[in-house]
Design a protein around this motif. Structure first.
Motif, PDB file in Angstrom:
ATOM      1  N   LYS A  30     -42.070 -33.397 -64.280  1.00  0.00           N
ATOM      2  CA  LYS A  30     -42.514 -34.801 -64.308  1.00  0.00           C
ATOM      3  C   LYS A  30     -44.035 -34.940 -64.280  1.00  0.00           C
ATOM      4  O   LYS A  30     -44.549 -36.046 -64.418  1.00  0.00           O
ATOM      5  N   LEU A  31     -44.745 -33.833 -64.089  1.00  0.00           N
ATOM      6  CA  LEU A  31     -46.207 -33.909 -64.105  1.00  0.00           C
ATOM      7  C   LEU A  31     -46.650 -34.431 -65.465  1.00  0.00           C
ATOM      8  O   LEU A  31     -46.124 -34.034 -66.495  1.00  0.00           O
ATOM      9  N   ASP A  32     -47.633 -35.292 -65.440  1.00  0.00           N
ATOM     10  CA  ASP A  32     -48.097 -35.922 -66.675  1.00  0.00           C
ATOM     11  C   ASP A  32     -49.332 -35.201 -67.203  1.00  0.00           C
ATOM     12  O   ASP A  32     -50.387 -35.810 -67.379  1.00  0.00           O
ATOM     13  N   ASN A  33     -49.215 -33.901 -67.388  1.00  0.00           N
ATOM     14  CA  ASN A  33     -50.303 -33.116 -67.961  1.00  0.00           C
ATOM     15  C   ASN A  33     -49.720 -31.805 -68.484  1.00  0.00           C
ATOM     16  O   ASN A  33     -48.563 -31.519 -68.292  1.00  0.00           O
ATOM     17  N   ASN A  34     -50.537 -31.050 -69.136  1.00  0.00           N
ATOM     18  CA  ASN A  34     -50.065 -29.752 -69.629  1.00  0.00           C
ATOM     19  C   ASN A  34     -50.865 -28.612 -69.014  1.00  0.00           C
ATOM     20  O   ASN A  34     -50.961 -27.543 -69.574  1.00  0.00           O
ATOM     21  N   LYS A  35     -51.424 -28.877 -67.811  1.00  0.00           N
ATOM     22  CA  LYS A  35     -52.164 -27.834 -67.106  1.00  0.00           C
ATOM     23  C   LYS A  35     -51.203 -26.774 -66.580  1.00  0.00           C
ATOM     24  O   LYS A  35     -50.045 -27.066 -66.307  1.00  0.00           O
ATOM     25  N   PRO A  36     -51.684 -25.553 -66.430  1.00  0.00           N
ATOM     26  CA  PRO A  36     -50.811 -24.525 -65.857  1.00  0.00           C
ATOM     27  C   PRO A  36     -50.432 -24.876 -64.417  1.00  0.00           C
ATOM     28  O   PRO A  36     -51.196 -25.513 -63.701  1.00  0.00           O
ATOM     29  N   VAL A  37     -49.235 -24.472 -64.036  1.00  0.00           N
ATOM     30  CA  VAL A  37     -48.758 -24.619 -62.658  1.00  0.00           C
ATOM     31  C   VAL A  37     -48.588 -23.207 -62.114  1.00  0.00           C
ATOM     32  O   VAL A  37     -47.898 -22.383 -62.714  1.00  0.00           O
ATOM     33  N   VAL A  38     -49.237 -22.941 -60.978  1.00  0.00           N
ATOM     34  CA  VAL A  38     -49.190 -21.611 -60.374  1.00  0.00           C
ATOM     35  C   VAL A  38     -48.567 -21.736 -58.985  1.00  0.00           C
ATOM     36  O   VAL A  38     -49.058 -22.499 -58.149  1.00  0.00           O
ATOM     37  N   ILE A  39     -47.484 -20.972 -58.776  1.00  0.00           N
ATOM     38  CA  ILE A  39     -46.774 -21.011 -57.499  1.00  0.00           C
ATOM     39  C   ILE A  39     -46.677 -19.600 -56.947  1.00  0.00           C
ATOM     40  O   ILE A  39     -46.182 -18.692 -57.616  1.00  0.00           O
ATOM     41  N   TYR A  40     -47.171 -19.426 -55.726  1.00  0.00           N
ATOM     42  CA  TYR A  40     -47.025 -18.158 -55.025  1.00  0.00           C
ATOM     43  C   TYR A  40     -45.754 -18.252 -54.176  1.00  0.00           C
ATOM     44  O   TYR A  40     -45.585 -19.203 -53.407  1.00  0.00           O
ATOM     45  N   LEU A  41     -44.878 -17.268 -54.311  1.00  0.00           N
ATOM     46  CA  LEU A  41     -43.627 -17.211 -53.569  1.00  0.00           C
ATOM     47  C   LEU A  41     -43.728 -16.116 -52.515  1.00  0.00           C
ATOM     48  O   LEU A  41     -43.818 -14.939 -52.854  1.00  0.00           O
ATOM     49  N   ASN A  42     -43.714 -16.513 -51.252  1.00  0.00           N
ATOM     50  CA  ASN A  42     -43.865 -15.572 -50.144  1.00  0.00           C
ATOM     51  C   ASN A  42     -42.570 -15.471 -49.349  1.00  0.00           C
ATOM     52  O   ASN A  42     -41.895 -16.472 -49.140  1.00  0.00           O
ATOM     53  N   GLY A  43     -42.266 -14.275 -48.897  1.00  0.00           N
ATOM     54  CA  GLY A  43     -41.098 -14.057 -48.055  1.00  0.00           C
ATOM     55  C   GLY A  43     -40.770 -12.582 -48.012  1.00  0.00           C
ATOM     56  O   GLY A  43     -41.165 -11.816 -48.894  1.00  0.00           O
ATOM     57  N   ASP A  44     -40.039 -12.201 -46.993  1.00  0.00           N
ATOM     58  CA  ASP A  44     -39.617 -10.804 -46.853  1.00  0.00           C
ATOM     59  C   ASP A  44     -38.695 -10.402 -48.001  1.00  0.00           C
ATOM     60  O   ASP A  44     -38.172 -11.264 -48.726  1.00  0.00           O
ATOM     61  N   LEU A  45     -38.472  -9.108 -48.155  1.00  0.00           N
ATOM     62  CA  LEU A  45     -37.502  -8.622 -49.131  1.00  0.00           C
ATOM     63  C   LEU A  45     -36.156  -9.289 -48.882  1.00  0.00           C
ATOM     64  O   LEU A  45     -35.706  -9.377 -47.736  1.00  0.00           O
ATOM     65  N   GLY A  46     -35.541  -9.781 -49.937  1.00  0.00           N
ATOM     66  CA  GLY A  46     -34.227 -10.405 -49.819  1.00  0.00           C
ATOM     67  C   GLY A  46     -34.222 -11.830 -49.312  1.00  0.00           C
ATOM     68  O   GLY A  46     -33.160 -12.419 -49.117  1.00  0.00           O
ATOM     69  N   ALA A  47     -35.392 -12.423 -49.110  1.00  0.00           N
ATOM     70  CA  ALA A  47     -35.464 -13.775 -48.561  1.00  0.00           C
ATOM     71  C   ALA A  47     -34.994 -14.848 -49.546  1.00  0.00           C
ATOM     72  O   ALA A  47     -34.561 -15.909 -49.139  1.00  0.00           O
ATOM     73  N   GLY A  48     -35.110 -14.564 -50.849  1.00  0.00           N
ATOM     74  CA  GLY A  48     -34.638 -15.546 -51.822  1.00  0.00           C
ATOM     75  C   GLY A  48     -35.669 -15.976 -52.850  1.00  0.00           C
ATOM     76  O   GLY A  48     -35.478 -16.968 -53.544  1.00  0.00           O
ATOM     77  N   LYS A  49     -36.755 -15.235 -52.976  1.00  0.00           N
ATOM     78  CA  LYS A  49     -37.803 -15.591 -53.934  1.00  0.00           C
ATOM     79  C   LYS A  49     -37.269 -15.579 -55.370  1.00  0.00           C
ATOM     80  O   LYS A  49     -37.502 -16.518 -56.134  1.00  0.00           O
ATOM     81  N   THR A  50     -36.551 -14.538 -55.716  1.00  0.00           N
ATOM     82  CA  THR A  50     -36.002 -14.442 -57.072  1.00  0.00           C
ATOM     83  C   THR A  50     -34.885 -15.462 -57.274  1.00  0.00           C
ATOM     84  O   THR A  50     -34.751 -16.040 -58.353  1.00  0.00           O
ATOM     85  N   THR A  51     -34.100 -15.732 -56.250  1.00  0.00           N
ATOM     86  CA  THR A  51     -33.040 -16.735 -56.360  1.00  0.00           C
ATOM     87  C   THR A  51     -33.645 -18.113 -56.594  1.00  0.00           C
ATOM     88  O   THR A  51     -33.156 -18.879 -57.439  1.00  0.00           O
ATOM     89  N   LEU A  52     -34.723 -18.435 -55.892  1.00  0.00           N
ATOM     90  CA  LEU A  52     -35.416 -19.706 -56.126  1.00  0.00           C
ATOM     91  C   LEU A  52     -35.940 -19.755 -57.555  1.00  0.00           C
ATOM     92  O   LEU A  52     -35.778 -20.764 -58.255  1.00  0.00           O
ATOM     93  N   SER A  53     -36.537 -18.662 -58.015  1.00  0.00           N
ATOM     94  CA  SER A  53     -37.040 -18.592 -59.388  1.00  0.00           C
ATOM     95  C   SER A  53     -35.903 -18.784 -60.386  1.00  0.00           C
ATOM     96  O   SER A  53     -36.054 -19.486 -61.391  1.00  0.00           O
ATOM     97  N   ARG A  54     -34.761 -18.164 -60.112  1.00  0.00           N
ATOM     98  CA  ARG A  54     -33.594 -18.310 -60.989  1.00  0.00           C
ATOM     99  C   ARG A  54     -33.195 -19.781 -61.104  1.00  0.00           C
ATOM    100  O   ARG A  54     -32.926 -20.289 -62.200  1.00  0.00           O
ATOM    101  N   GLY A  55     -33.154 -20.478 -59.990  1.00  0.00           N
ATOM    102  CA  GLY A  55     -32.822 -21.905 -60.011  1.00  0.00           C
ATOM    103  C   GLY A  55     -33.810 -22.710 -60.835  1.00  0.00           C
ATOM    104  O   GLY A  55     -33.420 -23.610 -61.589  1.00  0.00           O
ATOM    105  N   MET A  56     -35.085 -22.371 -60.717  1.00  0.00           N
ATOM    106  CA  MET A  56     -36.114 -23.084 -61.485  1.00  0.00           C
ATOM    107  C   MET A  56     -35.945 -22.822 -62.982  1.00  0.00           C
ATOM    108  O   MET A  56     -35.977 -23.749 -63.796  1.00  0.00           O
ATOM    109  N   ILE A  57     -35.756 -21.567 -63.344  1.00  0.00           N
ATOM    110  CA  ILE A  57     -35.655 -21.193 -64.757  1.00  0.00           C
ATOM    111  C   ILE A  57     -34.374 -21.759 -65.368  1.00  0.00           C
ATOM    112  O   ILE A  57     -34.390 -22.324 -66.464  1.00  0.00           O
TER     113      ILE A  57
END
Length: 162
Positions: A30-57
């Motif tokens: 919904k952002l009204d621009n075409n600027k890059p969006v950069v998100i750092y995902l922090n958490g221990d191994l197995g915390a769910g970083k890739t699962t969150l990314s999967r949901g986004m993709i």
């Protein structure tokens, strides 16, 4: 509208993490621009970083698998006129490796960069709009989103307005 700098969400299980990822990408969309969006995902191994990314993709319409880029460093997806780059820097031995792969080229217009283990690329990565901290909460997860600039604040505001 007051911009929010912080957002917290309790995530009960893997399905809830995927659903939250879908909500987050819809806010970004919904952002009204075409600027890059950069998100750092922090958490221990197995915390769910890739699962969150999967949901986004998948939230942008990807139908196939979303695998962790642990060995490839980056996986690319081109969906809804966006270029999504999912980085996993866990196995990065030297930040200079990012220079060799042309890291700066990934942060162009209409891009969303999801970066796991960003601390391993300090000094060569673009600054984040949003930092996502994922912590274990017994068998569930607790997620904190922290805006790092005005675009990050806008994403959180759009997410909170869902």
């Amino acid at each position: 509208m007051t911009e929010l700098t912080h957002y917290n969400q309790y995530i009960a299980d893997e399905n809830a993490m995927i659903a939250f990822g879908q909500q987050l990408i819809q806010a970004i969309n919904k952002l009204d621009n075409n600027k890059p969006v950069v998100i750092y995902l922090n958490g221990d191994l197995g915390a769910g970083k890739t699962t969150l990314s999967r949901g986004m993709i998948q939230g942008l319409g990807h139908q196939g698998n979303v695998k962790s880029p642990t060995y490839t460093l980056v996986e690319e997806y081109h969906l809804q006129n966006k270029h999504i780059y999912h980085f996993d820097l866990y196995r990065l031995s030297d930040p200079e490796e990012l220079e060799f792969m042309g890291i700066r080229d990934y942060f162009g217009t209409d891009t969303i960069c999801l970066i796991e283990w960003a601390e391993k690329g300090i000094g060569l990565l673009a600054e984040p709009d949003l930092i996502v901290n994922i912590r274990y909460a017994d068998n569930a997860r607790d997620i904190d989103l922290i805006a790092q600039n005005a675009q990050g604040e806008q994403i959180i505001t759009l997410l909170a307005a869902k």
